[in-house]
Design a protein around this motif. Sequence first.
Motif, PDB file in Angstrom:
ATOM      1  N   GLY A  16     -20.584   2.401  32.088  1.00  0.00           N
ATOM      2  CA  GLY A  16     -20.622   1.413  31.015  1.00  0.00           C
ATOM      3  C   GLY A  16     -20.846   1.996  29.633  1.00  0.00           C
ATOM      4  N   LYS A  17     -20.560   3.283  29.474  1.00  0.00           N
ATOM      5  CA  LYS A  17     -20.772   3.939  28.172  1.00  0.00           C
ATOM      6  C   LYS A  17     -19.977   3.260  27.059  1.00  0.00           C
ATOM      7  CE  LYS A  17     -19.091   7.810  29.604  1.00  0.00           C
ATOM      8  NZ  LYS A  17     -18.723   7.439  30.958  1.00  0.00           N
ATOM      9  N   PRO A 123     -25.535   4.373  36.264  1.00  0.00           N
ATOM     10  CA  PRO A 123     -25.469   3.095  36.993  1.00  0.00           C
ATOM     11  C   PRO A 123     -26.754   2.906  37.797  1.00  0.00           C
ATOM     12  CG  PRO A 123     -24.295   4.782  38.215  1.00  0.00           C
ATOM     13  CD  PRO A 123     -24.764   5.424  36.930  1.00  0.00           C
ATOM     14  N   PRO A 124     -27.015   1.682  38.252  1.00  0.00           N
ATOM     15  CA  PRO A 124     -28.220   1.455  39.054  1.00  0.00           C
ATOM     16  C   PRO A 124     -28.199   2.221  40.383  1.00  0.00           C
ATOM     17  CG  PRO A 124     -27.048  -0.616  38.639  1.00  0.00           C
ATOM     18  CD  PRO A 124     -26.302   0.460  37.938  1.00  0.00           C
ATOM     19  N   SER A 125     -26.986   2.483  40.903  1.00  0.00           N
ATOM     20  CA  SER A 125     -26.839   3.245  42.143  1.00  0.00           C
ATOM     21  C   SER A 125     -25.390   3.739  42.249  1.00  0.00           C
ATOM     22  CB  SER A 125     -27.156   2.364  43.364  1.00  0.00           C
ATOM     23  OG  SER A 125     -26.148   1.378  43.516  1.00  0.00           O
ATOM     24  N   LEU A 126     -25.180   4.691  43.147  1.00  0.00           N
ATOM     25  CA  LEU A 126     -23.814   5.172  43.364  1.00  0.00           C
ATOM     26  C   LEU A 126     -22.941   4.078  43.985  1.00  0.00           C
ATOM     27  CD1 LEU A 126     -24.430   8.853  44.538  1.00  0.00           C
ATOM     28  CD2 LEU A 126     -23.401   8.085  42.390  1.00  0.00           C
ATOM     29  N   GLU A 127     -23.554   3.218  44.777  1.00  0.00           N
ATOM     30  CA  GLU A 127     -22.799   2.112  45.388  1.00  0.00           C
ATOM     31  C   GLU A 127     -22.288   1.155  44.304  1.00  0.00           C
ATOM     32  OE1 GLU A 127     -25.216   4.150  48.178  1.00  0.00           O
ATOM     33  OE2 GLU A 127     -25.950   3.029  46.441  1.00  0.00           O
ATOM     34  N   VAL A 166     -30.597   3.247  32.421  1.00  0.00           N
ATOM     35  CA  VAL A 166     -29.949   2.676  33.601  1.00  0.00           C
ATOM     36  C   VAL A 166     -29.264   1.386  33.165  1.00  0.00           C
ATOM     37  CG1 VAL A 166     -30.262   1.734  35.915  1.00  0.00           C
ATOM     38  CG2 VAL A 166     -31.642   3.689  35.156  1.00  0.00           C
ATOM     39  N   ASN A 167     -27.947   1.352  33.308  1.00  0.00           N
ATOM     40  CA  ASN A 167     -27.178   0.185  32.876  1.00  0.00           C
ATOM     41  C   ASN A 167     -27.037  -0.786  34.049  1.00  0.00           C
ATOM     42  OD1 ASN A 167     -25.580  -1.607  31.539  1.00  0.00           O
ATOM     43  ND2 ASN A 167     -23.783  -0.300  31.443  1.00  0.00           N
ATOM     44  N   ASP A 168     -28.129  -1.514  34.282  1.00  0.00           N
ATOM     45  CA  ASP A 168     -28.171  -2.503  35.355  1.00  0.00           C
ATOM     46  C   ASP A 168     -27.927  -3.895  34.771  1.00  0.00           C
ATOM     47  OD1 ASP A 168     -28.513  -3.688  37.786  1.00  0.00           O
ATOM     48  OD2 ASP A 168     -30.664  -3.377  37.906  1.00  0.00           O
ATOM     49  N   ASN A 169     -28.530  -4.149  33.614  1.00  0.00           N
ATOM     50  CA  ASN A 169     -28.365  -5.404  32.901  1.00  0.00           C
ATOM     51  C   ASN A 169     -27.843  -5.032  31.508  1.00  0.00           C
ATOM     52  OD1 ASN A 169     -29.267  -7.381  30.813  1.00  0.00           O
ATOM     53  ND2 ASN A 169     -30.006  -8.504  32.606  1.00  0.00           N
ATOM     54  N   LEU A 170     -26.626  -5.437  31.193  1.00  0.00           N
ATOM     55  CA  LEU A 170     -25.970  -5.003  29.962  1.00  0.00           C
ATOM     56  C   LEU A 170     -26.750  -5.388  28.707  1.00  0.00           C
ATOM     57  CD1 LEU A 170     -23.575  -3.495  28.823  1.00  0.00           C
ATOM     58  CD2 LEU A 170     -22.258  -5.622  28.915  1.00  0.00           C
ATOM     59  N   ASP A 171     -27.292  -6.592  28.669  1.00  0.00           N
ATOM     60  CA  ASP A 171     -28.051  -7.015  27.486  1.00  0.00           C
ATOM     61  C   ASP A 171     -29.306  -6.162  27.304  1.00  0.00           C
ATOM     62  OD1 ASP A 171     -26.218  -8.985  26.785  1.00  0.00           O
ATOM     63  OD2 ASP A 171     -27.260 -10.542  27.927  1.00  0.00           O
ATOM     64  N   GLU A 172     -30.019  -5.901  28.401  1.00  0.00           N
ATOM     65  CA  GLU A 172     -31.233  -5.077  28.317  1.00  0.00           C
ATOM     66  C   GLU A 172     -30.893  -3.641  27.946  1.00  0.00           C
ATOM     67  OE1 GLU A 172     -33.453  -5.437  31.955  1.00  0.00           O
ATOM     68  OE2 GLU A 172     -33.656  -7.607  31.737  1.00  0.00           O
ATOM     69  N   ALA A 173     -29.825  -3.097  28.538  1.00  0.00           N
ATOM     70  CA  ALA A 173     -29.415  -1.717  28.236  1.00  0.00           C
ATOM     71  C   ALA A 173     -29.005  -1.597  26.767  1.00  0.00           C
ATOM     72  CB  ALA A 173     -28.280  -1.289  29.159  1.00  0.00           C
TER      73      ALA A 173
END
Length: 190
Positions: A16-17, A123-127, A166-173
Motif C-alpha cells: 500500500g505504499k 502488510p499485516p501478514s504475508l497472507e 503496518v498498513n492494516d487500517n488505511l486511515d490509521e496508517a
Amino acid sequence: MRHGNLFVISGPSGAGKGTLVARLLQEVPDAWVSRSVTTRAPRGGEVDGVHYQFASDEEFQNLVDHEGLLEWATYAGNRYGTPRATVEEHMAHGEQVVLEIDVQGAFQVRDKMPAAHLVFVEPPSLEVLEERLRGRGTETDEVIAKRMDAAAVELSHKMEYDMRLVNDNLDEATAELVRYVNEQAEEARG
C-alpha cells in the motif's frame, strides 16, 4: 517555513505504499514526490518530466559518473534512478521530499544522505499481502509467487528502517505517516 527533509518509503509490492504516498500528498501541503530518471522509452500517454525523466544511456551514465543520482538500479534491462539535484533543490525550499523506492535503493540513499528518514510499509501478514496481490487481478500465479519471495527478502530488512508502519487500517496508517512527516519537519526546524 519548515525545514526540508527526505523520506524514503519502501515495502513489498501490495503493502500500500502508493496509496499512502498519495494520501500523504493530500495531507501535507509541502510534501513533494520525486520523479525517477529512466533509460526506458516512454509508454503511451507518459510525458517526460511528468511521469519520469527520460534519458539516453549516455545521459544516465553521465549522472552515475558525476554523483548525480542518490540511488539507481537496473530492472528488465532499463536503468532507473533518483536525481540528486532535484531532491536537494526541493529540500532547500523547505519541502518534505518523498521517494517511493525499493530496499536496495533506500540503503543507497542512506549512504549518500544519512539524515534521510527511512519508512518501511508492511502488510499485516504475508497472507493478507498475497490476498491483496491476487485481488488486483493483474498478475499471474508465477508473478505473484515472485513478488511473495521478494516480499520475504524486503521484510527481512524492516528493522533497519527508522519507522515501521503496518498498513492494516488505511486511515490509521495514513495518520501515522502524516504525523511522522510533520514531526520530523517541525523537529528539524526547531
